[in-house]
Design a protein around this motif. Sequence first.
Motif, short mmCIF file in Angstrom:
data_model
loop_
_atom_site.label_atom_id
_atom_site.label_comp_id
_atom_site.label_asym_id
_atom_site.label_seq_id
_atom_site.Cartn_x
_atom_site.Cartn_y
_atom_site.Cartn_z
N LEU A 173 0.84 -1.20 0.00
CA LEU A 173 0.00 0.00 0.00
C LEU A 173 0.87 1.25 0.00
O LEU A 173 1.91 1.29 0.67
N LEU A 174 0.43 2.26 -0.73
CA LEU A 174 1.02 3.60 -0.67
C LEU A 174 0.02 4.50 0.02
O LEU A 174 -1.16 4.54 -0.35
N VAL A 175 0.47 5.21 1.04
CA VAL A 175 -0.41 6.08 1.83
C VAL A 175 0.29 7.41 2.07
O VAL A 175 1.49 7.56 1.81
N ILE A 198 -8.57 9.95 -1.91
CA ILE A 198 -8.15 8.56 -1.84
C ILE A 198 -7.29 8.38 -0.59
O ILE A 198 -6.45 9.23 -0.27
N ASP A 199 -7.48 7.26 0.12
CA ASP A 199 -6.70 6.99 1.33
C ASP A 199 -5.47 6.14 1.08
O ASP A 199 -4.49 6.22 1.84
N ALA A 200 -5.52 5.29 0.05
CA ALA A 200 -4.40 4.39 -0.22
C ALA A 200 -4.44 3.94 -1.67
O ALA A 200 -5.50 3.92 -2.30
N PHE A 226 4.33 10.84 0.50
CA PHE A 226 3.77 9.50 0.60
C PHE A 226 4.82 8.51 1.10
O PHE A 226 6.02 8.77 1.03
N LYS A 227 4.33 7.37 1.58
CA LYS A 227 5.23 6.32 2.03
C LYS A 227 4.64 4.96 1.65
O LYS A 227 3.42 4.80 1.56
#
Length: 275
Positions: free
Chosen positions: A125-127, A184-186, A207-208
Motif C-alpha cells: 500500500l502507498l499512503v 483517496i486513502d491508499a 507518501f510512504k
Amino acid sequence: MRKTRFGTIAAMAAIGAMALTSCGGSGNEADGDKIRIGIKFDQPGLGFKDGDNYTGFDVDVAKYVANELGYPEDKIEFVSAPSANRETMLQNNQVDMIFATYSITDERNKVIDFAGPYFVAGQDLLVASDSDIDGPEALNGKNLCSVTGSTSAQKVKDKYAEGTNLQELPGYAECVTQMSGGTIDAVTTDDIILAGLAAQPAYKGKFKVVGKPFSEEKYGVGLPDGTDKCKAINEAITKMIDSGDWQKALDKNTEGTGYTPNSKTNPPKLADTCA
C-alpha cells in the motif's frame, strides 16, 4: 529452437569486429548491431520515457545486462512493451528481451522463456506520510485505488477488509494525484511500483510505502522461447548484485520513499532456472 538476434553478426560486420579485437576493442560487442529491449514507458521509477531519455530500475538493470552481453548503451533500442502485448512481442520477434515488471508464471512459461528473477516484489500500500494505515486490514471504510482491470484492489477487499471502498482509475499516476487531493486513502499494487511513484519530485516526502507486502511477484527477463541466452543473462544479473550496482540502482530509483524491499527475497538468489 527459435532463432534470436542476440550476438548475431553479419558476415561483413564480423570483419570489422575482428579488426576491433585486434586493436584492443571488446570482442563481445556486436559491431553495427542493436538489441531491442521492451520496457514500460509510463512507470516512473521502473520504466519511463521522457523525450529521448529512459529511466527507472528496470531500465538500469536492462542496460547493465545488455552491456554484459556486448551491447553498450548506444546499441540499445528501447521499445514500449505494454503488459497485454509482452508475450506476443517476444513470439513475433519484435523485441529480444523484456524488462517490464514481468512476473514469472507457469502459464507464461508455456510460450516464452524467463531469466532471473532480478527483483521480487510484493503487493503493498502507498499512503500519505502521516497516515495511520499500517496494512490491508486497516482499510475498512477507506477509499482504495488501483488501475482499471487490475485485481489488486479487489484482492484487498476479498481477503483483508470487506468494507473497503474501491476506486478504479486509468493509471497509478491518477490514483496518486487523487490521494494528494485527499479523496483517496491508499493506492495498491506492487511495492516497487508504488515506491517509484512516490519518488517523483512532485511527491517526495508526501507518501510512504507501508512496507508489509502481502504477495510475492518474481520479476523476470522475458525471452523468446528456446533462447540460448538465459544463462548469460543470469550471470550478468548475479554480477550486478555482487558488485553493488543492483543496490545502487534500486536506491536511486526509490530515494525518499522510505521503501526497503523484503530482505528475505531481495536481492534475489538466482537458482538454475534456465532450461
